[in-house]
Design a protein around this motif. Structure first.
Motif, short mmCIF file in Angstrom:
data_model
loop_
_atom_site.label_atom_id
_atom_site.label_comp_id
_atom_site.label_asym_id
_atom_site.label_seq_id
_atom_site.Cartn_x
_atom_site.Cartn_y
_atom_site.Cartn_z
N TRP A 154 0.84 -1.19 0.00
CA TRP A 154 0.00 0.00 0.00
C TRP A 154 0.88 1.25 0.00
O TRP A 154 2.07 1.19 0.29
CB TRP A 154 -0.95 0.03 1.20
CG TRP A 154 -0.32 -0.15 2.55
CD1 TRP A 154 0.35 0.80 3.29
CD2 TRP A 154 -0.30 -1.34 3.36
NE1 TRP A 154 0.77 0.27 4.49
CE2 TRP A 154 0.38 -1.04 4.56
CE3 TRP A 154 -0.82 -2.62 3.17
CZ2 TRP A 154 0.56 -1.98 5.57
CZ3 TRP A 154 -0.63 -3.56 4.18
CH2 TRP A 154 0.06 -3.24 5.36
N THR A 155 0.28 2.37 -0.34
CA THR A 155 0.95 3.66 -0.25
C THR A 155 0.97 4.07 1.22
O THR A 155 -0.05 4.00 1.90
CB THR A 155 0.20 4.71 -1.09
OG1 THR A 155 0.14 4.25 -2.44
CG2 THR A 155 0.88 6.05 -1.03
N TYR A 156 2.14 4.48 1.72
CA TYR A 156 2.29 4.81 3.14
C TYR A 156 2.70 6.27 3.26
O TYR A 156 3.82 6.65 2.92
CB TYR A 156 3.34 3.89 3.77
CG TYR A 156 3.38 3.87 5.29
CD1 TYR A 156 2.35 4.37 6.07
CD2 TYR A 156 4.48 3.33 5.95
CE1 TYR A 156 2.40 4.33 7.46
CE2 TYR A 156 4.55 3.28 7.33
CZ TYR A 156 3.51 3.79 8.08
OH TYR A 156 3.58 3.75 9.45
N CYS A 157 1.77 7.10 3.74
CA CYS A 157 1.95 8.54 3.80
C CYS A 157 2.16 9.04 5.23
O CYS A 157 1.72 8.41 6.19
CB CYS A 157 0.73 9.25 3.22
SG CYS A 157 0.48 8.98 1.45
N HIS A 158 2.81 10.19 5.33
CA HIS A 158 3.10 10.80 6.63
C HIS A 158 2.30 12.09 6.78
O HIS A 158 2.38 12.99 5.95
CB HIS A 158 4.60 11.10 6.72
CG HIS A 158 5.03 11.51 8.09
ND1 HIS A 158 6.01 12.45 8.30
CD2 HIS A 158 4.63 11.10 9.31
CE1 HIS A 158 6.19 12.60 9.61
NE2 HIS A 158 5.36 11.79 10.24
N ASP A 159 1.53 12.17 7.85
CA ASP A 159 0.69 13.33 8.18
C ASP A 159 1.31 14.03 9.38
O ASP A 159 0.78 13.97 10.49
CB ASP A 159 -0.74 12.83 8.46
CG ASP A 159 -1.68 13.92 8.95
OD1 ASP A 159 -1.47 15.10 8.60
OD2 ASP A 159 -2.63 13.57 9.67
N GLU A 160 2.43 14.68 9.16
CA GLU A 160 3.16 15.28 10.27
C GLU A 160 2.36 16.33 11.01
O GLU A 160 2.42 16.44 12.23
CB GLU A 160 4.48 15.89 9.77
CG GLU A 160 5.35 16.43 10.88
CD GLU A 160 6.70 16.93 10.38
OE1 GLU A 160 7.54 17.24 11.23
OE2 GLU A 160 6.91 17.01 9.17
N SER A 161 1.57 17.11 10.28
CA SER A 161 0.78 18.19 10.91
C SER A 161 -0.43 17.66 11.68
O SER A 161 -1.02 18.39 12.46
CB SER A 161 0.29 19.17 9.85
OG SER A 161 -0.75 18.59 9.08
N GLN A 162 -0.80 16.42 11.42
CA GLN A 162 -1.99 15.77 11.99
C GLN A 162 -3.30 16.35 11.45
O GLN A 162 -4.38 16.00 11.90
CB GLN A 162 -1.97 15.80 13.52
CG GLN A 162 -0.74 15.11 14.11
CD GLN A 162 -0.80 14.95 15.60
OE1 GLN A 162 -1.11 15.90 16.33
NE2 GLN A 162 -0.49 13.76 16.08
N ALA A 163 -3.21 17.22 10.44
CA ALA A 163 -4.41 17.84 9.87
C ALA A 163 -5.31 16.82 9.19
O ALA A 163 -6.54 16.92 9.24
CB ALA A 163 -4.02 18.94 8.88
N VAL A 164 -4.71 15.82 8.56
CA VAL A 164 -5.52 14.81 7.86
C VAL A 164 -6.22 13.91 8.88
O VAL A 164 -7.39 13.56 8.71
CB VAL A 164 -4.66 14.01 6.87
CG1 VAL A 164 -5.48 12.95 6.17
CG2 VAL A 164 -4.03 14.95 5.85
N ALA A 165 -5.52 13.54 9.94
CA ALA A 165 -6.16 12.74 11.00
C ALA A 165 -7.34 13.48 11.59
O ALA A 165 -8.39 12.88 11.87
CB ALA A 165 -5.14 12.41 12.09
N LYS A 166 -7.21 14.79 11.74
CA LYS A 166 -8.32 15.59 12.28
C LYS A 166 -9.46 15.67 11.27
O LYS A 166 -10.63 15.59 11.65
CB LYS A 166 -7.83 16.98 12.66
CG LYS A 166 -6.94 16.98 13.88
CD LYS A 166 -6.34 18.35 14.16
CE LYS A 166 -5.36 18.27 15.33
NZ LYS A 166 -4.54 19.49 15.44
N ALA A 167 -9.12 15.82 9.98
CA ALA A 167 -10.16 15.93 8.95
C ALA A 167 -11.00 14.66 8.86
O ALA A 167 -12.21 14.72 8.64
CB ALA A 167 -9.52 16.26 7.60
N TYR A 168 -10.35 13.51 9.01
CA TYR A 168 -11.05 12.23 8.94
C TYR A 168 -11.65 11.84 10.29
O TYR A 168 -12.55 11.01 10.35
CB TYR A 168 -10.11 11.14 8.46
CG TYR A 168 -9.91 11.13 6.96
CD1 TYR A 168 -10.52 10.17 6.16
CD2 TYR A 168 -9.13 12.09 6.33
CE1 TYR A 168 -10.35 10.15 4.78
CE2 TYR A 168 -8.95 12.09 4.95
CZ TYR A 168 -9.56 11.13 4.19
OH TYR A 168 -9.40 11.13 2.82
N GLY A 169 -11.11 12.41 11.35
CA GLY A 169 -11.56 12.01 12.69
C GLY A 169 -11.02 10.66 13.07
O GLY A 169 -11.73 9.82 13.64
#
Length: 193
Positions: free
Chosen positions: A98-113
């Motif tokens: 799979w594609t393995y991405c880094h969300d350093e800002s945590q903005a994507v984790a927050k957007a998805y919840g």
């Protein structure tokens, strides 16, 4: 609205660096019949315990047009093994499909919840959320698993059937939020069912 994306919600866009040296956005997966976005990491025993099950899911459904994107949003303050460098090393060693991405800002984790690692989100061809929650019912010890909700949801989606259980609670370690103690969860985070 709750902390986590609700069924029918559109997939939030992102622009994240991946371990393969590329930067990915939602559009890069536009041709996929379905998209699985899952929040994961390097160290969590629930992730490590179920990664081989996830590999089998990707090997089964990838050829059928499903794209898979793993996102590590964990803060490295308490877990230095979750750095981008360690992500690259883990992918070199494990060769996960799979594609393995880094969300350093945590903005994507927050957007998805994102609540836990792992936490899976399945989106249909129009990128509407059709499943959210766990992959299997025993991710820490996959040998004890009796249910694979992710596989069931993908099979239903690809064959035009209703998803019998579209929401489950993810099972795993909580996302490690920057500046917070290890087990902190946002105030509006809650069980999904």
């Amino acid at each position: 609205m709750g902390f986590t994306l609700e069924l029918g919600a559109k997939a939030p866009d992102f622009s994240l660096p991946a371990t393969d040296g590329k930067t990915y956005t939602l559009k890069d997966f536009g041709a996929a019949k379905a998209l699985v976005v899952f929040f994961t990491c390097n160290h969590c025993p629930y992730v490590v315990g179920s990664d081989e099950v996830t590999r089998k899911t990707v090997e089964q459904f990838g050829p059928r047009g499903v794209a898979f994107v793993g996102i590590n949003s964990n803060s490295t303050e308490n877990h230095p093994e979750d750095t981008f460098e360690h992500m690259m090393t883990r992918m070199e060693t494990e060769r996960f499909p799979w594609t393995y991405c880094h969300d350093e800002s945590q903005a994507v984790a927050k957007a998805y919840g994102a609540l836990r690692t792992p936490h899976f989100y399945v989106f249909d061809p129009d990128r509407n959320l059709v499943y959210t929650g766990r992959g299997i019912d025993s991710p820490r010890d996959a040998r004890k698993a009796t249910v694979n909700d992710l596989d069931t949801a993908l099979e239903a989606l690809l064959t035009g059937q209703p998803i019998s259980t579209p929401v489950t609670n993810p099972i795993g370690c909580n996302v490690k939020w920057r500046g917070r103690e290890e087990h902190w969860m946002p105030a509006d985070a809650c069980d999904l069912v």
